[in-house]
Design a protein around this motif. Structure first.
Motif, PDB file in Angstrom:
ATOM      1  N   SER A  63      -4.054   2.048   8.535  1.00 23.26           N
ATOM      2  CA  SER A  63      -2.849   1.963   7.815  1.00 23.26           C
ATOM      3  C   SER A  63      -2.859   2.854   6.447  1.00 23.26           C
ATOM      4  CB  SER A  63      -2.414   0.547   7.326  1.00 23.26           C
ATOM      5  OG  SER A  63      -3.471  -0.023   6.335  1.00 23.26           O
ATOM      6  N   VAL A  64      -4.253   3.505   6.342  1.00 24.38           N
ATOM      7  CA  VAL A  64      -4.449   4.538   5.181  1.00 24.38           C
ATOM      8  C   VAL A  64      -4.905   5.662   5.812  1.00 24.38           C
ATOM      9  CG1 VAL A  64      -4.404   2.576   3.502  1.00 24.38           C
ATOM     10  CG2 VAL A  64      -6.553   3.640   4.594  1.00 24.38           C
ATOM     11  N   LYS A  65      -5.107   6.586   5.160  1.00 25.89           N
ATOM     12  CA  LYS A  65      -5.946   7.951   5.476  1.00 25.89           C
ATOM     13  C   LYS A  65      -7.224   7.710   5.485  1.00 25.89           C
ATOM     14  CE  LYS A  65      -3.909  11.462   3.557  1.00 25.89           C
ATOM     15  NZ  LYS A  65      -3.475  12.572   2.597  1.00 25.89           N
ATOM     16  N   PRO A  66      -7.945   8.173   6.424  1.00 25.72           N
ATOM     17  CA  PRO A  66      -9.641   7.801   6.695  1.00 25.72           C
ATOM     18  C   PRO A  66     -10.165   8.835   5.512  1.00 25.72           C
ATOM     19  CG  PRO A  66      -8.491   9.547   8.371  1.00 25.72           C
ATOM     20  CD  PRO A  66      -7.194   8.793   7.683  1.00 25.72           C
ATOM     21  N   ALA A 106       1.729   5.903  -7.635  1.00 22.50           N
ATOM     22  CA  ALA A 106       0.964   6.876  -8.579  1.00 22.50           C
ATOM     23  C   ALA A 106      -0.444   6.753  -8.152  1.00 22.50           C
ATOM     24  CB  ALA A 106       0.982   5.764  -9.850  1.00 22.50           C
ATOM     25  N   TYR A 107      -0.932   5.875  -7.651  1.00 22.38           N
ATOM     26  CA  TYR A 107      -2.398   5.881  -7.031  1.00 22.38           C
ATOM     27  C   TYR A 107      -2.444   7.007  -5.944  1.00 22.38           C
ATOM     28  CZ  TYR A 107      -6.283   4.692  -4.195  1.00 22.38           C
ATOM     29  OH  TYR A 107      -7.519   4.823  -3.498  1.00 22.38           O
ATOM     30  N   ARG A 108      -1.542   7.076  -4.953  1.00 18.75           N
ATOM     31  CA  ARG A 108      -1.461   7.907  -4.059  1.00 18.75           C
ATOM     32  C   ARG A 108      -1.568   9.348  -4.463  1.00 18.75           C
ATOM     33  NH1 ARG A 108       2.941   5.955  -0.435  1.00 18.75           N
ATOM     34  NH2 ARG A 108       2.535   7.748   0.891  1.00 18.75           N
ATOM     35  N   ILE A 109      -0.670   9.570  -5.588  1.00 14.05           N
ATOM     36  CA  ILE A 109      -0.738  10.770  -5.890  1.00 14.05           C
ATOM     37  C   ILE A 109      -2.146  11.555  -6.575  1.00 14.05           C
ATOM     38  CG2 ILE A 109       0.279  12.544  -7.695  1.00 14.05           C
ATOM     39  CD1 ILE A 109       3.130  10.824  -7.061  1.00 14.05           C
ATOM     40  N   GLN A 133       1.021  -1.215   0.063  1.00 13.73           N
ATOM     41  CA  GLN A 133       0.301   0.157  -0.033  1.00 13.73           C
ATOM     42  C   GLN A 133       0.855   1.348   0.143  1.00 13.73           C
ATOM     43  OE1 GLN A 133      -3.281   0.418  -0.484  1.00 13.73           O
ATOM     44  NE2 GLN A 133      -3.417  -1.992  -0.504  1.00 13.73           N
ATOM     45  N   HIS A 134       1.956   1.272   0.783  1.00 14.76           N
ATOM     46  CA  HIS A 134       2.673   2.389   0.680  1.00 14.76           C
ATOM     47  C   HIS A 134       3.689   2.715  -0.639  1.00 14.76           C
ATOM     48  CE1 HIS A 134       3.296   2.416   5.486  1.00 14.76           C
ATOM     49  NE2 HIS A 134       2.116   2.863   5.120  1.00 14.76           N
ATOM     50  N   ARG A 135       3.891   1.664  -1.462  1.00 18.73           N
ATOM     51  CA  ARG A 135       4.490   1.641  -2.660  1.00 18.73           C
ATOM     52  C   ARG A 135       3.678   2.238  -3.859  1.00 18.73           C
ATOM     53  NH1 ARG A 135       8.369  -3.723  -2.072  1.00 18.73           N
ATOM     54  NH2 ARG A 135       9.878  -2.808  -0.490  1.00 18.73           N
ATOM     55  N   ILE A 166      -9.470  -1.251   1.518  1.00 19.84           N
ATOM     56  CA  ILE A 166      -8.136  -0.913   1.392  1.00 19.84           C
ATOM     57  C   ILE A 166      -7.560  -2.134   0.553  1.00 19.84           C
ATOM     58  CG2 ILE A 166      -6.019  -1.110   2.831  1.00 19.84           C
ATOM     59  CD1 ILE A 166      -7.397  -0.009   5.163  1.00 19.84           C
ATOM     60  N   SER A 167      -7.748  -3.256   0.513  1.00 15.46           N
ATOM     61  CA  SER A 167      -7.212  -4.270  -0.163  1.00 15.46           C
ATOM     62  C   SER A 167      -7.525  -4.109  -1.498  1.00 15.46           C
ATOM     63  CB  SER A 167      -7.653  -5.736   0.254  1.00 15.46           C
ATOM     64  OG  SER A 167      -9.168  -5.973  -0.094  1.00 15.46           O
TER      65      SER A 167
END
Length: 222
Positions: A166-169, A23-26, A18-20, A196-197
């Protein structure tokens, strides 16, 4: 797509993966920023109407309510909502905890005596949650993600439950957009971990679409 308890198996989140997902997170953060900024501008007339209604019913109380919640990696932040309860709601909570309609580390009460008349209406249509767009703009929350818990709730979490931190709410999520208050805490956690998954740009759009439907045709929010 429906999610029933028997269809959801226990899930272990691959936090490293999830941390890696850079692209998705940006993409998610850019979309969150633009959407929350535009949303605050477009919805400003509604904000004014709700603020007036809250003040008319309870002139002494505040329009907005802030509460400490825990975000990604249990980092605390102030979450904003329209005030939907009487001014001394937090003081009255201790007497009501035993009457919670939801099992586990979360308090929900269908006929909560602390909720005002205006509060019942804005809760039914999830309007009370709209100020959380400020939290999204500030990067403390996302539009889609697990419900941000209270510190006292997290104190009762198991290690399995803590995976949802483990992720932003989010302002909305798979739980809110589907079964909402018709399930207990354990089922809520399973739905959060399922989100999340599976989370992706398309899945986020799906949850937001379902949320819009829920706002028009409420699914048991209280």
């Amino acid at each position: 797509m429906e999610y029933k308890e028997r269809e959801i198996q226990p899930i272990t989140i691959d936090i490293t993966r999830q941390h890696r997902r850079y692209a998705y997170r940006i993409i998610k953060r850019v979309f969150d920023f633009v959407a929350s900024f535009c949303g605050l501008i477009i919805l400003s007339p509604l904000f004014l109407i709700v603020a007036i209604a809250i003040k008319v019913e309870d002139p002494k109380g505040r329009v907005f309510y802030s509460q400490t919640r825990l975000g990604k990696n249990q980092v605390p932040f102030k979450m904003y909502k329209f005030r939907s309860m009487v001014s001394n709601a937090d003081e009255l909570l201790a007497k009501l905890l035993k009457d919670s309609d939801v099992d586990g580390a979360m308090f929900k009460m269908h006929d909560d005596p602390r909720v005002t008349k205006t509060g019942r209406f804005i809760r039914r249509y999830s309007i009370d949650e709209l100020p959380q767009l400020v939290n999204v703009l500030l990067g403390q929350m996302s539009l889609v993600g697990p419900r941000p818990p209270l510190p006292r709730e997290v104190a009762e979490y198991t290690e399995y439950d803590k995976q949802r931190l483990s992720v932003k709410p989010g302002c909305t999520g798979l739980w809110q957009a589907t079964v909402r208050n018709s399930v207990g805490f354990d089922e809520m956690v399973k739905l959060d971990l399922l989100y999340i998954s599976k989370r992706s740009v398309s899945f986020d759009l799906y949850v937001m679409f379902k949320t819009v439907i829920v706002m028009v045709h409420p699914n048991g929010a209280y």
